[in-house]
Design a protein around this motif. Structure first.
Motif, PDB file in Angstrom:
ATOM      1  N   LEU A 234       1.016  -1.044  -0.148  1.00 33.34           N
ATOM      2  CA  LEU A 234      -0.609  -0.049   0.095  1.00 33.34           C
ATOM      3  C   LEU A 234       0.861   0.931   0.304  1.00 33.34           C
ATOM      4  O   LEU A 234       1.408   1.635   0.670  1.00 33.34           O
ATOM      5  N   LYS A 235       0.054   2.491  -0.889  1.00 31.23           N
ATOM      6  CA  LYS A 235       1.723   3.751  -0.802  1.00 31.23           C
ATOM      7  C   LYS A 235       0.313   4.392  -1.211  1.00 31.23           C
ATOM      8  O   LYS A 235      -1.143   4.609  -2.088  1.00 31.23           O
ATOM      9  N   THR A 236       0.264   6.060  -0.021  1.00 33.91           N
ATOM     10  CA  THR A 236      -1.060   6.256  -0.411  1.00 33.91           C
ATOM     11  C   THR A 236      -0.203   8.231  -0.782  1.00 33.91           C
ATOM     12  O   THR A 236       0.959   8.007  -0.169  1.00 33.91           O
ATOM     13  N   PHE A 237      -1.348   9.019  -0.816  1.00 35.95           N
ATOM     14  CA  PHE A 237      -0.769  10.086  -1.766  1.00 35.95           C
ATOM     15  C   PHE A 237      -1.672  11.034  -1.104  1.00 35.95           C
ATOM     16  O   PHE A 237      -3.307  11.096  -1.149  1.00 35.95           O
ATOM     17  N   ARG A 238      -1.765  12.374  -0.109  1.00 35.07           N
ATOM     18  CA  ARG A 238      -3.029  12.986   1.051  1.00 35.07           C
ATOM     19  C   ARG A 238      -3.541  14.630   0.050  1.00 35.07           C
ATOM     20  O   ARG A 238      -2.591  14.211  -0.783  1.00 35.07           O
ATOM     21  N   LEU A 239      -4.221  14.290  -0.740  1.00 37.70           N
ATOM     22  CA  LEU A 239      -4.434  15.305  -1.447  1.00 37.70           C
ATOM     23  C   LEU A 239      -4.988  16.791  -1.075  1.00 37.70           C
ATOM     24  O   LEU A 239      -5.146  16.464  -0.029  1.00 37.70           O
ATOM     25  N   SER A 240      -4.385  17.716  -1.288  1.00 39.28           N
ATOM     26  CA  SER A 240      -4.299  19.080  -0.920  1.00 39.28           C
ATOM     27  C   SER A 240      -6.413  19.205  -1.093  1.00 39.28           C
ATOM     28  O   SER A 240      -6.839  18.681  -2.186  1.00 39.28           O
ATOM     29  N   ASP A 241      -7.059  20.612   0.331  1.00 38.28           N
ATOM     30  CA  ASP A 241      -7.847  20.547  -0.118  1.00 38.28           C
ATOM     31  C   ASP A 241      -8.650  21.306  -1.557  1.00 38.28           C
ATOM     32  O   ASP A 241      -9.708  20.783  -2.499  1.00 38.28           O
ATOM     33  N   ALA A 242      -7.744  21.815  -2.234  1.00 39.12           N
ATOM     34  CA  ALA A 242      -7.784  21.860  -3.936  1.00 39.12           C
ATOM     35  C   ALA A 242      -7.882  20.765  -4.683  1.00 39.12           C
ATOM     36  O   ALA A 242      -9.174  20.892  -5.983  1.00 39.12           O
ATOM     37  N   GLN A 243      -7.229  19.836  -4.659  1.00 36.76           N
ATOM     38  CA  GLN A 243      -7.143  18.681  -5.381  1.00 36.76           C
ATOM     39  C   GLN A 243      -9.083  18.324  -5.271  1.00 36.76           C
ATOM     40  O   GLN A 243      -9.248  17.742  -6.572  1.00 36.76           O
ATOM     41  N   ILE A 244      -9.012  18.110  -3.619  1.00 40.89           N
ATOM     42  CA  ILE A 244     -10.911  17.681  -3.557  1.00 40.89           C
ATOM     43  C   ILE A 244     -11.556  18.300  -4.135  1.00 40.89           C
ATOM     44  O   ILE A 244     -12.915  17.771  -5.130  1.00 40.89           O
ATOM     45  N   ARG A 245     -11.170  19.657  -4.040  1.00 34.68           N
ATOM     46  CA  ARG A 245     -13.058  20.153  -4.476  1.00 34.68           C
ATOM     47  C   ARG A 245     -12.582  20.531  -5.921  1.00 34.68           C
ATOM     48  O   ARG A 245     -13.714  20.565  -6.784  1.00 34.68           O
ATOM     49  N   ARG A 246     -11.812  19.878  -6.764  1.00 32.57           N
ATOM     50  CA  ARG A 246     -11.492  19.881  -8.639  1.00 32.57           C
ATOM     51  C   ARG A 246     -11.851  18.548  -8.760  1.00 32.57           C
ATOM     52  O   ARG A 246     -13.073  18.332  -9.148  1.00 32.57           O
ATOM     53  N   GLY A 247     -11.917  17.609  -7.841  1.00 35.96           N
ATOM     54  CA  GLY A 247     -12.012  16.419  -7.947  1.00 35.96           C
ATOM     55  C   GLY A 247     -13.102  16.344  -8.259  1.00 35.96           C
ATOM     56  O   GLY A 247     -14.089  15.043  -8.559  1.00 35.96           O
ATOM     57  N   TYR A 248     -14.288  16.209  -6.974  1.00 37.50           N
ATOM     58  CA  TYR A 248     -15.328  16.835  -6.720  1.00 37.50           C
ATOM     59  C   TYR A 248     -16.220  17.943  -7.777  1.00 37.50           C
ATOM     60  O   TYR A 248     -17.474  17.265  -8.383  1.00 37.50           O
ATOM     61  N   LEU A 249     -15.527  18.908  -7.840  1.00 37.48           N
ATOM     62  CA  LEU A 249     -16.215  19.885  -9.327  1.00 37.48           C
ATOM     63  C   LEU A 249     -16.210  18.315 -10.689  1.00 37.48           C
ATOM     64  O   LEU A 249     -17.460  18.566 -11.367  1.00 37.48           O
ATOM     65  N   LEU A 250     -15.399  18.016 -11.193  1.00 40.12           N
ATOM     66  CA  LEU A 250     -15.802  17.642 -12.394  1.00 40.12           C
ATOM     67  C   LEU A 250     -16.468  16.038 -12.002  1.00 40.12           C
ATOM     68  O   LEU A 250     -17.371  16.282 -13.608  1.00 40.12           O
ATOM     69  N   HIS A 251     -16.395  15.328 -11.180  1.00 35.22           N
ATOM     70  CA  HIS A 251     -17.597  14.492 -11.385  1.00 35.22           C
ATOM     71  C   HIS A 251     -18.924  14.979 -11.073  1.00 35.22           C
ATOM     72  O   HIS A 251     -20.431  14.913 -11.963  1.00 35.22           O
ATOM     73  N   VAL A 252     -18.993  16.238 -10.290  1.00 38.40           N
ATOM     74  CA  VAL A 252     -20.911  16.549 -10.076  1.00 38.40           C
ATOM     75  C   VAL A 252     -20.888  17.391 -12.001  1.00 38.40           C
ATOM     76  O   VAL A 252     -22.214  17.146 -12.549  1.00 38.40           O
ATOM     77  N   LEU A 253     -19.378  17.387 -12.466  1.00 39.61           N
ATOM     78  CA  LEU A 253     -20.645  18.774 -14.001  1.00 39.61           C
ATOM     79  C   LEU A 253     -20.184  17.330 -15.308  1.00 39.61           C
ATOM     80  O   LEU A 253     -21.147  17.041 -15.893  1.00 39.61           O
ATOM     81  N   ALA A 254     -20.036  15.769 -14.699  1.00 41.79           N
ATOM     82  CA  ALA A 254     -19.751  14.517 -15.276  1.00 41.79           C
ATOM     83  C   ALA A 254     -21.036  13.924 -15.693  1.00 41.79           C
ATOM     84  O   ALA A 254     -21.813  13.241 -15.890  1.00 41.79           O
ATOM     85  N   GLY A 255     -21.819  14.088 -14.018  1.00 40.88           N
ATOM     86  CA  GLY A 255     -22.374  13.289 -13.762  1.00 40.88           C
ATOM     87  C   GLY A 255     -24.392  14.181 -14.309  1.00 40.88           C
ATOM     88  O   GLY A 255     -24.838  13.599 -14.211  1.00 40.88           O
ATOM     89  N   ALA A 256     -23.844  15.864 -14.094  1.00 38.64           N
ATOM     90  CA  ALA A 256     -25.208  16.119 -15.568  1.00 38.64           C
ATOM     91  C   ALA A 256     -25.219  16.547 -16.562  1.00 38.64           C
ATOM     92  O   ALA A 256     -25.338  16.786 -17.291  1.00 38.64           O
ATOM     93  N   ASP A 257     -23.749  15.346 -17.038  1.00 39.81           N
ATOM     94  CA  ASP A 257     -23.345  15.492 -18.458  1.00 39.81           C
ATOM     95  C   ASP A 257     -23.219  17.118 -19.022  1.00 39.81           C
ATOM     96  O   ASP A 257     -23.210  16.862 -20.158  1.00 39.81           O
ATOM     97  N   TRP A 258     -22.051  17.607 -18.013  1.00 43.22           N
ATOM     98  CA  TRP A 258     -21.643  18.529 -18.102  1.00 43.22           C
ATOM     99  C   TRP A 258     -22.111  19.299 -18.624  1.00 43.22           C
ATOM    100  O   TRP A 258     -22.003  20.613 -19.617  1.00 43.22           O
ATOM    101  N   GLU A 259     -23.850  19.550 -18.690  1.00 42.59           N
ATOM    102  CA  GLU A 259     -25.113  20.717 -19.059  1.00 42.59           C
ATOM    103  C   GLU A 259     -24.964  21.601 -17.479  1.00 42.59           C
ATOM    104  O   GLU A 259     -24.937  21.531 -16.554  1.00 42.59           O
ATOM    105  N   LEU A 260     -24.204  22.689 -17.469  1.00 44.34           N
ATOM    106  CA  LEU A 260     -24.486  24.232 -16.121  1.00 44.34           C
ATOM    107  C   LEU A 260     -25.266  23.849 -15.755  1.00 44.34           C
ATOM    108  O   LEU A 260     -24.797  24.138 -14.720  1.00 44.34           O
ATOM    109  N   PRO A 261     -26.704  24.121 -16.097  1.00 44.11           N
ATOM    110  CA  PRO A 261     -27.751  24.683 -15.143  1.00 44.11           C
ATOM    111  C   PRO A 261     -28.449  22.810 -14.251  1.00 44.11           C
ATOM    112  O   PRO A 261     -28.258  23.290 -12.968  1.00 44.11           O
ATOM    113  N   ARG A 262     -27.853  22.192 -14.957  1.00 43.58           N
ATOM    114  CA  ARG A 262     -28.464  20.442 -14.038  1.00 43.58           C
ATOM    115  C   ARG A 262     -26.713  20.358 -13.268  1.00 43.58           C
ATOM    116  O   ARG A 262     -27.039  20.788 -11.713  1.00 43.58           O
TER     117      ARG A 262
END
Length: 380
Positions: free
Chosen positions: A323-351
């Motif tokens: 096992l080897k892990t890497f701790r993400l920064s808060d900014a990296q977590i925000r970017r990952g979360y934002l990309l997940h939300v955009l992809a889940g909404a099929d990249w439609e901004l209002p959704r």
């Protein structure tokens, strides 16, 4: 499989140096049939990894790890005869490192099969590549807000910054000074009592040879800041009361073991929960006999806790051998979360904005603040 299970590993009392806390992990018995060896390259620094005929990337590559597996005794390969593990040097003393220095041509793939039952992979590269490839293709629908570049190239290129372990204040001294336990097969590294990394190998001899390599690993921005600005953390101290009830060596030994159990329970409940309680998305990279090499990503849930990416080797029962892990920064977590939300909404901004509970304008601002401005048209 959606969680990490450190079955068979127990903690020993922490060792503290300033703001760095090292928690040793020991095994009652090594993992049979798997060994890890280090592959050292001539020049420490940036290297090129070729992913295919036209695809490659440039990254910091301190060394490679070679996994050597077999069906029984880890010293005897499948063929039944004796052999020297890849990377072994023959010498007169026990302290000769089991490494092999190789020239620095471009490396072919992050995980590549070697002759025999061996696999060379680059530590943390599997995990970081999985994070950088999050929804790498960009918008799946040609909504009017997205630029031509976003629709043509997606999130290309993407890059992330990390810090060399030597620049994490106190880490090098802590690794140099503190003892290695006889059965130690891993360590959990804390900086200002925030989990910076977890490292586990199958065999104590592997850990002894790889212990110092932790200063050559990559660490996130948050870890570097905690080490630079954080205060010293309290040390572990055994408290046996006034000692009036201890009259024999056996009683003293029992009291010390009781304190050791208290420390282990406290560590599991207070420190390691963020790593073990989280659910992960696992991506299988390679199957090695009864072992499997995975990389994993966190759920990117913004709950204020630390989140880790990493890679692991598990046996057929799902137990962690490496096992080897890497701790993400808060900014990296925000970017990952934002990309997940955009992809889940099929990249439609209002959704996507409705999912986040914000307006379209606020979502556009968050996209630009996250460093994804090139995805949007200039007039949006």
């Amino acid at each position: 499989m959606n969680r990490l299970e450190l079955t068979g590993l127990t903690t020993r009392p922490a060792q503290v140096w300033g703001g760095v806390r090292l928690v040793p992990l020991v095994r009652e018995a090594p993992v049979e049939g798997l060994r890890l060896h280090r592959e050292v390259y001539e020049r420490l620094g940036a290297g090129i990894v070729e992913l295919g005929p036209r695809d490659h990337y440039v990254s910091y590559i301190p060394h490679g790890l070679v996994a050597d597996w077999s069906t029984g005794d880890p010293e005897v390969p499948r063929g039944g005869g004796q052999s020297a593990a890849y990377g072994t040097q023959l010498g007169g003393g026990r302290d000769v490192p089991r490494t092999l220095r190789l020239p620095r041509p471009p490396l072919h793939r992050m995980a590549k099969r070697r002759p025999g039952d061996r696999l060379r992979f680059l530590p943390l590269h599997l995990a970081l590549e999985g994070y950088l490839a999050l929804h790498f293709g960009g918008p799946s629908t040609a909504w009017e807000e997205w630029s031509r570049r976003a629709l043509r190239d997606g999130l290309s290129p993407r890059a992330e910054d990390a810090y060399l372990g030597w620049s994490v204040r106190g880490l090098g001294d802590a690794l140099r000074i503190f003892e290695i336990h006889p059965d130690q097969c891993g360590v959990m590294v804390y900086v200002s009592d925030a989990l910076a990394a977890a490292f586990v190998v199958p065999h104590p001899e592997d850990y002894r040879l790889l212990h110092a390599s932790l200063v050559e690993d990559l660490y996130g921005e948050l870890v570097h800041q905690y080490a630079l600005y954080g205060a010293p953390v309290p040390e572990f101290g055994a408290r046996l009361g006034d000692g009036a009830h201890i009259r024999t060596l056996a009683g003293l030994r029992a009291a010390a073991r009781g304190q050791q159990r208290v420390w282990g329970e406290a560590h599991e409940s207070l420190f390691a929960r963020e790593l073990l309680d989280s659910s992960y998305g696992f991506d299988r990279v390679y199957r090695m006999g009864s072992f499997t090499l995975w990389r994993f990503l966190p759920p990117f849930v913004r709950d204020g806790s630390g989140q880790h990416i990493g890679e692991t080797v598990t046996d057929h029962k799902g137990r962690v051998a490496y096992l080897k892990t890497f701790r993400l920064s808060d900014a990296q977590i925000r970017r990952g979360y934002l990309l997940h939300v955009l992809a889940g909404a099929d990249w439609e901004l209002p959704r996507a904005a409705a999912t986040l509970g914000s307006s379209r304008e606020e979502l556009v601002r968050r996209i630009r603040a996250a460093g994804f401005a090139q995805l949007l048209k200039g007039n949006v």
